[in-house]
Motif scaffolding. Sequence first.
Motif, short mmCIF file in Angstrom:
data_model
loop_
_atom_site.label_atom_id
_atom_site.label_comp_id
_atom_site.label_asym_id
_atom_site.label_seq_id
_atom_site.Cartn_x
_atom_site.Cartn_y
_atom_site.Cartn_z
N GLN A 48 0.82 -1.21 0.00
CA GLN A 48 0.00 0.00 0.00
C GLN A 48 0.86 1.27 0.00
O GLN A 48 0.34 2.34 -0.31
CB GLN A 48 -0.93 0.02 1.21
CG GLN A 48 -2.05 -1.01 1.14
CD GLN A 48 -2.96 -0.91 2.34
OE1 GLN A 48 -3.26 0.18 2.83
NE2 GLN A 48 -3.41 -2.06 2.84
N GLU A 50 2.99 1.97 -2.14
CA GLU A 50 2.98 2.41 -3.54
C GLU A 50 1.57 2.44 -4.12
O GLU A 50 1.23 3.32 -4.91
CB GLU A 50 3.82 1.46 -4.41
CG GLU A 50 5.29 1.38 -4.04
CD GLU A 50 5.56 0.36 -2.95
OE1 GLU A 50 6.57 0.51 -2.25
OE2 GLU A 50 4.76 -0.58 -2.80
N TYR A 51 0.74 1.47 -3.72
CA TYR A 51 -0.59 1.29 -4.33
C TYR A 51 -1.63 1.15 -3.22
O TYR A 51 -1.94 0.04 -2.77
CB TYR A 51 -0.59 0.08 -5.26
CG TYR A 51 0.53 0.09 -6.27
CD1 TYR A 51 0.60 1.09 -7.24
CD2 TYR A 51 1.54 -0.86 -6.23
CE1 TYR A 51 1.64 1.14 -8.14
CE2 TYR A 51 2.59 -0.82 -7.14
CZ TYR A 51 2.63 0.18 -8.10
OH TYR A 51 3.68 0.22 -9.00
N LEU A 118 -5.16 -3.30 -9.99
CA LEU A 118 -4.33 -2.18 -9.55
C LEU A 118 -3.90 -1.25 -10.68
O LEU A 118 -3.44 -0.14 -10.43
CB LEU A 118 -3.08 -2.71 -8.84
CG LEU A 118 -3.34 -3.54 -7.58
CD1 LEU A 118 -2.02 -4.03 -7.00
CD2 LEU A 118 -4.11 -2.73 -6.54
#
Length: 292
Positions: A48, A50-51, A118
């Motif tokens: 999380q 990064e994403y 994603l």
Amino acid sequence: MPVVRALFVYPVKSCGAIALDRSQLDVKGLQWDRHWMLVDETGRFVSQREYAAMARIVPAFVEGGVRLTMDGMSEALHLPFEPHSGDTRIRTTVTVWKDTFEALDEGDHAAQWFTQALGVPVRLVRFAQDVTRLASRKWTNDEDVPTQFADGFPLLVTSEASLAELNARLAAKGVPPVPMSRFRPNIVVDGGEAFDEDFIDTLTIESASGGEEIVLRFAKPCARCPITTIDQQTGEHNAQWPAEPLDTLAAFRADPRVDGGLTFGQNAMVVTGAGARVAVGAQAQWEYRFED
């Protein structure tokens, strides 16, 4: 007397949690916790950090495996607990922080599902049971403590009293309270004073299996990262308070033992009780650490 208030596992590292009434305990942690992980094209883990949308990937235990869903995805993804006969998954090299080791690639279908979810190219890997990854011996008294894809240790234990203290400080600033889900614990304990866990050596929990007691040793304060600022339901930051609760933790939780990291909760290792079951509502007790 302390009580186990909640149990959580995260089958896919950095994706959603499953709240459980009871769970099997292994030396590597709670069963199926961080057993799968997403990696980028270089084999390095993604999270999380990064994403943030990974929080919206919701796991559930179903017959024979884990079912993953996400709003906007037309179908669920099913991950079997055990590989099918004639399994031909490819071994691949992955990296979690400073550790590099082999894992099992879960194939193109899983990779395509997560890539679509994603919007970035990722692959799903499973922890290989013939691989040993050890927690840092700096914090384990030179003991070999195996773990899977967790950041560094088998378990993370947090305290309801500590969360109440943090939320009281947030309220004093006019900031809404944060739920325990922000800290992604495995075991939540109720009882004692706020941040007593800073001074605890071992936590003993009655076993739901009727066997020997479960003894956990607190190994290392958990330094918190920006994942704590992400709503674990929406996968988004609070627009008005995007840096909370880290801003508030910075005022009183910088810990020199972890180079000034802002700590909440304790990383723990299993001393005894591997193979037992731990349950919500179990009575517990702790022993404090006394240093010369």
